[in-house]
Scaffold this motif. Structure first.
Motif, mmCIF file in Angstrom:
data_model
loop_
_atom_site.group_PDB
_atom_site.id
_atom_site.type_symbol
_atom_site.label_atom_id
_atom_site.label_comp_id
_atom_site.label_asym_id
_atom_site.label_seq_id
_atom_site.Cartn_x
_atom_site.Cartn_y
_atom_site.Cartn_z
ATOM 1 N N LEU A 59 49.605 36.949 -82.833
ATOM 2 C CA LEU A 59 49.554 36.047 -81.691
ATOM 3 C C LEU A 59 48.491 36.523 -80.711
ATOM 4 N N SER A 60 47.867 35.563 -80.060
ATOM 5 C CA SER A 60 46.887 35.865 -79.021
ATOM 6 C C SER A 60 47.299 35.172 -77.734
ATOM 7 N N CYS A 61 46.922 35.766 -76.629
ATOM 8 C CA CYS A 61 47.166 35.151 -75.327
ATOM 9 C C CYS A 61 45.929 35.391 -74.474
ATOM 10 N N ALA A 62 45.243 34.310 -74.144
ATOM 11 C CA ALA A 62 44.033 34.403 -73.333
ATOM 12 C C ALA A 62 44.357 34.096 -71.883
ATOM 13 N N ALA A 63 43.900 34.970 -71.004
ATOM 14 C CA ALA A 63 44.119 34.797 -69.568
ATOM 15 C C ALA A 63 42.835 34.308 -68.911
ATOM 16 N N SER A 64 42.999 33.459 -67.923
ATOM 17 C CA SER A 64 41.858 32.976 -67.137
ATOM 18 C C SER A 64 42.297 32.856 -65.681
ATOM 19 N N GLY A 65 41.324 32.603 -64.811
ATOM 20 C CA GLY A 65 41.624 32.524 -63.389
ATOM 21 C C GLY A 65 41.468 33.887 -62.741
ATOM 22 N N ARG A 66 42.447 34.259 -61.936
ATOM 23 C CA ARG A 66 42.383 35.517 -61.178
ATOM 24 C C ARG A 66 42.826 36.682 -62.064
ATOM 25 N N THR A 67 42.017 36.960 -63.081
ATOM 26 C CA THR A 67 42.375 38.029 -64.014
ATOM 27 C C THR A 67 42.269 39.405 -63.362
ATOM 28 N N ASP A 68 41.600 39.474 -62.224
ATOM 29 C CA ASP A 68 41.534 40.743 -61.501
ATOM 30 C C ASP A 68 42.905 41.131 -60.952
ATOM 31 N N ARG A 69 43.840 40.181 -60.961
ATOM 32 C CA ARG A 69 45.186 40.440 -60.451
ATOM 33 C C ARG A 69 46.126 41.023 -61.509
ATOM 34 N N ILE A 70 45.656 41.138 -62.737
ATOM 35 C CA ILE A 70 46.561 41.541 -63.811
ATOM 36 C C ILE A 70 46.872 43.033 -63.738
ATOM 37 N N ASP A 71 48.153 43.353 -63.617
ATOM 38 C CA ASP A 71 48.604 44.736 -63.737
ATOM 39 C C ASP A 71 49.092 45.014 -65.149
ATOM 40 N N ALA A 72 49.793 44.061 -65.710
ATOM 41 C CA ALA A 72 50.289 44.203 -67.078
ATOM 42 C C ALA A 72 50.488 42.829 -67.694
ATOM 43 N N MET A 73 50.384 42.776 -68.995
ATOM 44 C CA MET A 73 50.701 41.565 -69.746
ATOM 45 C C MET A 73 51.815 41.885 -70.723
ATOM 46 N N ALA A 74 52.610 40.891 -71.009
ATOM 47 C CA ALA A 74 53.778 41.128 -71.846
ATOM 48 C C ALA A 74 54.034 39.948 -72.754
ATOM 49 N N TRP A 75 54.793 40.223 -73.808
ATOM 50 C CA TRP A 75 55.289 39.187 -74.698
ATOM 51 C C TRP A 75 56.810 39.132 -74.581
ATOM 52 N N ARG A 86 55.033 45.067 -73.864
ATOM 53 C CA ARG A 86 54.121 44.887 -72.746
ATOM 54 C C ARG A 86 53.052 45.954 -72.794
ATOM 55 N N ILE A 87 51.955 45.684 -72.090
ATOM 56 C CA ILE A 87 50.834 46.610 -72.059
ATOM 57 C C ILE A 87 50.248 46.613 -70.659
ATOM 58 N N THR A 88 50.018 47.802 -70.131
ATOM 59 C CA THR A 88 49.405 47.937 -68.820
ATOM 60 C C THR A 88 47.913 47.694 -68.956
ATOM 61 N N TRP A 89 47.391 46.867 -68.079
ATOM 62 C CA TRP A 89 46.020 46.401 -68.256
ATOM 63 C C TRP A 89 44.987 47.513 -68.110
ATOM 64 N N ARG A 92 52.101 40.141 -64.843
ATOM 65 C CA ARG A 92 52.569 40.556 -63.516
ATOM 66 C C ARG A 92 51.368 41.134 -62.771
ATOM 67 N N SER A 93 51.413 40.993 -61.460
ATOM 68 C CA SER A 93 50.263 41.412 -60.663
ATOM 69 C C SER A 93 50.451 42.801 -60.052
ATOM 70 N N ARG A 94 51.687 43.284 -60.036
ATOM 71 C CA ARG A 94 51.961 44.648 -59.558
ATOM 72 C C ARG A 94 53.036 45.265 -60.429
ATOM 73 N N SER A 95 53.035 46.569 -60.487
ATOM 74 C CA SER A 95 54.025 47.253 -61.317
ATOM 75 C C SER A 95 55.443 47.036 -60.805
ATOM 76 N N THR A 96 55.561 46.695 -59.534
ATOM 77 C CA THR A 96 56.889 46.498 -58.949
ATOM 78 C C THR A 96 57.290 45.033 -58.896
ATOM 79 N N SER A 97 56.459 44.154 -59.391
ATOM 80 C CA SER A 97 56.775 42.732 -59.327
ATOM 81 C C SER A 97 57.271 42.237 -60.674
ATOM 82 N N PRO A 98 58.005 41.133 -60.666
ATOM 83 C CA PRO A 98 58.385 40.522 -61.938
ATOM 84 C C PRO A 98 57.163 39.873 -62.584
ATOM 85 N N PHE A 99 57.331 39.449 -63.829
ATOM 86 C CA PHE A 99 56.254 38.721 -64.491
ATOM 87 C C PHE A 99 56.251 37.305 -63.927
#
Length: 119
Positions: free
Chosen positions: A20-36, A50-53, A99-106
């Motif tokens: 599976l692939s997941c492409a992100a667009s937009g404010r990608t500078d906000r990514i702290d982690a991505m998850a499945w 999940r993976i920390t960006w 998620r945009s911060r380690s302390t925030s939800p996805f």
């Protein structure tokens, strides 16, 4: 805002593989982690991996360790989920999330991609 689009789902026989692939667009500078995550019919959504960006540190749910592997390509703003030795119980809609911060939800979610494993 971050937009996510999953791809790569489909129908596969038990024992087979999918990526599976997941492409992100937009404010990608906000990514702290991505998850499945995944959700099977009649069941609650569950975390897959999940993976920390920045660091690439990964976490895999115990029941999927050894079969599923999460990875990323920062240059493509894409996260992958390699799924091997698939089982019928892996049948679900698979979602990626950011998620945009380690302390925030996805907080950003893709529409999902269907994975069906036949026995």
């Amino acid at each position: 805002q971050v937009q996510l689009v999953e791809s790569g789902g489909g129908l596969v026989q038990a024992g087979g593989s999918l990526r599976l692939s997941c492409a992100a667009s937009g404010r990608t500078d906000r990514i702290d982690a991505m998850a499945w995550f995944r959700q099977a019919p009649g069941k609650e959504r569950e975390s897959v991996a999940r993976i920390t960006w920045s660091s690439g540190m990964t976490y895999h749910t115990d029941s999927m360790k050894g079969r599923f592997t999460v990875s990323r390509d920062n240059a493509k703003n894409t996260v992958y989920l390699q799924m091997n030795n698939l089982k019928p119980e892996d049948t679900a809609v698979y979602f990626c999330a950011v998620r945009s911060r380690s302390t925030s939800p996805f907080e950003y979610w893709g529409p999902g991609t269907q994975v069906t494993v036949s026995s």
